[in-house]
Write a protein that holds these residues in place. Sequence first.
Motif, PDB file in Angstrom:
ATOM      1  N   VAL A 118     -15.775  -1.107   3.858  1.00 28.11           N
ATOM      2  CA  VAL A 118     -15.994  -0.070   4.037  1.00 28.11           C
ATOM      3  C   VAL A 118     -17.095  -0.597   2.687  1.00 28.11           C
ATOM      4  O   VAL A 118     -18.379   0.742   2.756  1.00 28.11           O
ATOM      5  N   VAL A 148     -14.052  -2.928  -0.401  1.00 26.69           N
ATOM      6  CA  VAL A 148     -13.031  -1.957  -0.945  1.00 26.69           C
ATOM      7  C   VAL A 148     -12.797  -1.360   1.187  1.00 26.69           C
ATOM      8  O   VAL A 148     -13.590  -1.754   1.509  1.00 26.69           O
ATOM      9  N   VAL A 149     -10.962  -1.742   1.207  1.00 27.82           N
ATOM     10  CA  VAL A 149     -11.125  -1.322   2.542  1.00 27.82           C
ATOM     11  C   VAL A 149     -10.886  -0.210   2.067  1.00 27.82           C
ATOM     12  O   VAL A 149      -9.427   0.679   1.984  1.00 27.82           O
ATOM     13  N   GLY A 150     -11.077   0.693   2.986  1.00 33.19           N
ATOM     14  CA  GLY A 150     -10.723   2.243   3.593  1.00 33.19           C
ATOM     15  C   GLY A 150      -9.169   2.377   4.674  1.00 33.19           C
ATOM     16  O   GLY A 150      -9.086   1.360   5.110  1.00 33.19           O
ATOM     17  N   PRO A 151      -9.423   3.576   4.711  1.00 35.16           N
ATOM     18  CA  PRO A 151      -8.135   4.199   4.929  1.00 35.16           C
ATOM     19  C   PRO A 151      -8.292   3.725   6.220  1.00 35.16           C
ATOM     20  O   PRO A 151      -6.907   3.802   7.275  1.00 35.16           O
ATOM     21  N   ASN A 152      -9.633   3.424   7.148  1.00 38.19           N
ATOM     22  CA  ASN A 152      -9.396   2.658   8.282  1.00 38.19           C
ATOM     23  C   ASN A 152      -8.536   1.138   8.557  1.00 38.19           C
ATOM     24  O   ASN A 152      -8.928   0.991   9.723  1.00 38.19           O
ATOM     25  N   ASP A 153      -8.599   0.938   7.608  1.00 36.97           N
ATOM     26  CA  ASP A 153      -8.103  -0.681   7.602  1.00 36.97           C
ATOM     27  C   ASP A 153      -9.051  -1.661   7.770  1.00 36.97           C
ATOM     28  O   ASP A 153      -9.371  -2.870   8.236  1.00 36.97           O
ATOM     29  N   ASP A 177      -5.706   6.415   0.172  1.00 38.12           N
ATOM     30  CA  ASP A 177      -5.024   5.204   1.122  1.00 38.12           C
ATOM     31  C   ASP A 177      -6.266   3.805   1.385  1.00 38.12           C
ATOM     32  O   ASP A 177      -6.334   3.539   2.498  1.00 38.12           O
ATOM     33  N   SER A 178      -7.580   2.998   0.679  1.00 40.18           N
ATOM     34  CA  SER A 178      -7.901   2.488   0.535  1.00 40.18           C
ATOM     35  C   SER A 178      -7.275   1.397  -0.629  1.00 40.18           C
ATOM     36  O   SER A 178      -6.656   1.060  -1.188  1.00 40.18           O
ATOM     37  N   ASP A 209       1.119  -1.191   0.320  1.00 33.66           N
ATOM     38  CA  ASP A 209      -0.357  -0.133  -0.265  1.00 33.66           C
ATOM     39  C   ASP A 209       1.413   1.108  -0.307  1.00 33.66           C
ATOM     40  O   ASP A 209       2.092   1.034   0.174  1.00 33.66           O
TER      41      ASP A 209
END
Length: 378
Positions: free
Chosen positions: A144, A136-141, A122-123, A73
């Motif tokens: 989402v 989809v994995v968001g910036p907070n891991d 950062d997704s 990433d």
Amino acid sequence: MVRYWRRFAHGFVLALLFACSGRTVHAQAAVTRVVPDAVSCATCRLVRSPAIRFTAPRIDDLVEIAPSAATVDGKGRFWLAFDREPLRVYDATGAFRKSVGGAGQGPGEFEAPDFLLPLPGDSLLVLDAYGRRGLVVGPNDSVVRQFSMPQQLLYPIVRAWPSEIVVSARLGTPAAAGFPLHVVSVGGRAVMVRRSFGAVAASLTPKDIYSAYEYLAATPGGGFVSVSPVRYALHVWSRPGVLQSTLRREAPWFGDPSSGRIGTPTEPPSPRVVALHVDANERIWSFVRVAAPTWRSAWSRFPAGARETTSPMDIDRLRLTNSLVEVIDAASGRVLVRETLQGNVLAVLPGVRVLLQRPRLNGDAEIVVEQMSLRRGR
């Protein structure tokens, strides 16, 4: 693009119906150049950095088998996926940091991810073919969003998120059938196919099932390169449906086409392209599975007289194949360097970092990451 046995099966995936709109882009005529087999740069060589090994305080988080997907990433972290497990995150040194999600087909869970792809902001995009969905994995891991994916999508390249993603897939709609490349949108609840195209005319003959998909690699200029696993011809695209040129490798050792088979106790495995990358200088890196000198001994555990097996463990992959690396200068149409790596390339990560399964001194397998670069001069 990672586990070999699953990749080998991609050519046999049955076509499923897909929601499809837009027009089909037919194959276009383009300049074809032959790339000779001779290496043109006598002073070029591959330089490999010390291997990064994955470490973890718990044995369950050690990387002891080949992951089904991998990426890096924007923070330099390694993401690895395994069948029916949460995603694992390792830092730039290979140290385990956390797990993301769960195992299964529920919200925030993963069944068997095939591809991981960093997205803007950062997704992370996760394509889970067995679960028939993308996540989809968001910036907070955390997960989402998700969308349904009735068909397996391979080697995605994001041109504009989420409306223009280039993928390879075998689709069964009248407009898309026989074409290996497609532009899809994933902005809604289901994948929508916008366009379908290929370097040659669409074909549905039985002999084409082995080349029904292509590996894809983005170029720095916004285009991409595609190649069939069994036909060593590199197609250079400026954008979807616009073919600039084809670099046809004149490689007597590869075959035209190669059978792509893993061989038998008396027949060596056939060459097969397994990964593709284009570096910042627009040089094309091809990674080809080739027979290892020890390929005969790879069948020592195979049942005597048997014609098939239900266990991949009956074949020792580390003895069966090695990985041949070629770096091709697209401008001159020449091979700059060719070297063989002991072991099997599982994926090529950003920055020409290779995820490699190779033997330890004791013969056991290990999974490592090596940075590779091309150096000129002695």
